[in-house]
Enzyme design. Structure first.
Site, PDB file in Angstrom:
ATOM      1  N   GLU A   1      48.069  21.515 -12.855  1.00 63.55           N
ATOM      2  CA  GLU A   1      49.114  21.885 -11.899  1.00 63.55           C
ATOM      3  C   GLU A   1      49.145  20.876 -10.760  1.00 63.55           C
ATOM      4  OE1 GLU A   1      49.703  25.087  -8.367  1.00 63.55           O
ATOM      5  OE2 GLU A   1      48.897  25.905 -10.238  1.00 63.55           O
TER       6      GLU A   1
ATOM      7  N   ASP B   1      48.294  31.540   4.922  1.00 68.56           N
ATOM      8  CA  ASP B   1      48.634  31.838   3.533  1.00 68.56           C
ATOM      9  C   ASP B   1      47.534  32.706   2.933  1.00 68.56           C
ATOM     10  OD1 ASP B   1      49.313  31.854   0.884  1.00 68.56           O
ATOM     11  OD2 ASP B   1      49.279  29.696   0.608  1.00 68.56           O
TER      12      ASP B   1
ATOM     13  N   ASP C   1      55.663  26.625 -10.843  1.00 73.81           N
ATOM     14  CA  ASP C   1      54.644  25.589 -10.754  1.00 73.81           C
ATOM     15  C   ASP C   1      55.036  24.388 -11.609  1.00 73.81           C
ATOM     16  OD1 ASP C   1      53.086  27.254  -9.177  1.00 73.81           O
ATOM     17  OD2 ASP C   1      51.816  27.919 -10.845  1.00 73.81           O
TER      18      ASP C   1
ATOM     19  N   ARG D   1      38.884  26.058   1.420  1.00 72.12           N
ATOM     20  CA  ARG D   1      38.921  27.282   0.621  1.00 72.12           C
ATOM     21  C   ARG D   1      37.509  27.561   0.124  1.00 72.12           C
ATOM     22  NH1 ARG D   1      44.643  26.388  -2.761  1.00 72.12           N
ATOM     23  NH2 ARG D   1      45.962  26.235  -0.902  1.00 72.12           N
TER      24      ARG D   1
ATOM     25  N   GLN E   1      47.167  18.635   0.812  1.00 72.00           N
ATOM     26  CA  GLN E   1      48.491  18.725   0.196  1.00 72.00           C
ATOM     27  C   GLN E   1      49.531  18.067   1.092  1.00 72.00           C
ATOM     28  OE1 GLN E   1      48.304  23.100  -2.047  1.00 72.00           O
ATOM     29  NE2 GLN E   1      49.544  22.843  -0.238  1.00 72.00           N
TER      30      GLN E   1
ATOM     31  N   SER F   1      52.990  23.835  -6.457  1.00 69.97           N
ATOM     32  CA  SER F   1      53.461  25.216  -6.433  1.00 69.97           C
ATOM     33  C   SER F   1      54.578  25.277  -5.407  1.00 69.97           C
ATOM     34  CB  SER F   1      52.324  26.169  -6.045  1.00 69.97           C
ATOM     35  OG  SER F   1      52.798  27.474  -5.848  1.00 69.97           O
TER      36      SER F   1
END
Length: 345
Positions: A259, A57, A246, A111, A126, A262
């Site tokens: 959030e 991604d 979202d 990340r 996730q 997504s």
């Protein structure tokens, strides 16, 4: 300069032992509910993929993946995943999943370029999910139905947690509100994206913002989206575009929108070509994933990611992600969090 959001008079309702028990409760209960709602079966996912296949991604297109050489492959480079948005679609094809069914997995990512604060960590976990759909399901009504079912699973999980820990009070509304990012801009034309999100989330408690990635009337997108997984250029009604969005909730502990997910209907061949052209990424069309899609070898699908630690954070009413997950935080942040009553793992 500190990026810490400082809730007034914060005190964790649960101690560390109760917190760990709550995390286990939420993760086990929610994923079973998600699986049942969307008819998903669990699959095993990779932590890294080979560089140059177009499987990883790209997020907003600027984040650098963590890479390392593989000795037994002649030092070919592997990348730690950012998410599994495209890998899942390959898996649907490999497992010959039928329309109406799908897969989900525990996605763990690094990340390295993330800006660390109460809601963002170097470590991302996730529930990544993906389901096969038919051509006539590539529409906004179908997407909204999926959103409502995911939100229903979140509500059931909140109820369970508050029943288990009576000091926690439920705060999520019973219904989720839908709004297109273009309409949100029209409502608050003088506000920034984050300010618009805060205002709409506070107004409704829970909201799904439609249309993430395409340019709005002010010439800017609501937020960035890679061009090769979510469909953000197909018209969804009233001249507006975007079959993605979202899920955000108003989080009283921090006094801001958060959030949780997504997601979106994925690109088909036409929207992939269109979005690659818009973003100037036509060279990606030669990559492994993109060739499989353009050659009609991948099913139409809908999918997304739901933050595990973030969902646990809001349902256990914590003020910092580091109260939920073990990660690396600057020493100054750890010290400041301790002084504010946030005990980072």
């Amino acid at each position: 300069m500190s990026k810490i959001m400082k809730p007034i008079d914060y005190e964790s309702v649960l101690d560390m032992r109760q917190t760990e028990q709550g995390i286990k409760l939420i993760k086990e209960f929610f994923q079973q509910n998600l699986s049942t709602e969307l008819r998903l079966r669990r699959v095993t996912a990779p932590l890294f993929v080979l560089q140059g296949l177009g499987i990883n991604d790209d997020l907003n297109g600027v984040e650098r993946p963590v890479t390392f050489p593989i000795k037994d492959l002649g030092d070919a480079k592997a990348e730690v995943v950012h998410s599994l948005a495209k890998w899942k679609r390959l898996t649907l094809a490999e497992y010959h999943v039928e329309p109406g069914y799908g897969v989900y997995t525990d996605m763990n990512a690094i990340r390295a370029d993330e800006e660390l604060d109460n809601l963002h960590s170097l470590y991302v976990d996730q529930w990544d999910w993906e389901a096969v759909i038919t051509r006539d399901q590539r529409n906004l009504d179908f997407l909204k139905n999926i959103v409502r079912r995911i939100y229903a699973a979140i509500l059931r999980t909140e109820f369970l947690v508050c029943e288990r820990y009576c000091k926690l009070n439920p705060f999520l509304p019973q219904e989720i509100h839908f709004i297109h990012s273009e309409d949100l801009l029209a409502m608050y034309p003088d506000k920034s994206v984050k300010e618009r999100e805060d205002l709409i989330a506070k107004k409704y408690g829970a909201v799904f913002i439609i249309g993430i990635g395409g340019k709005l009337a002010n010439g800017e997108p609501h937020d960035g989206r890679a061009p090769d997984y979510d469909d953000w250029t197909t018209e969804c009604g009233d001249g507006k575009k975007g079959l993605n969005g979202d899920i955000l909730i108003w989080y009283p502990v921090l006094g801001r929108a958060v959030e949780l997910s997504s997601m979106g209907i994925r690109v088909d061949q036409e929207s992939l070509v269109r979005q690659l052209e818009i973003t100037g990424k036509q060279d990606r069309a030669q990559l492994y994933f993109h060739q499989k899609l353009l050659n009609g070898e991948l099913p139409l699908s809908v999918g997304g990611g739901i933050g595990q630690s973030r969902l646990c954070m809001v349902l256990l009413q914590k003020a910092h992600l580091g109260e939920i997950q073990a990660s690396i935080w600057p020493d100054e942040m750890r010290k400041e969090c301790h002084e504010l009553g946030m005990t980072l793992i």
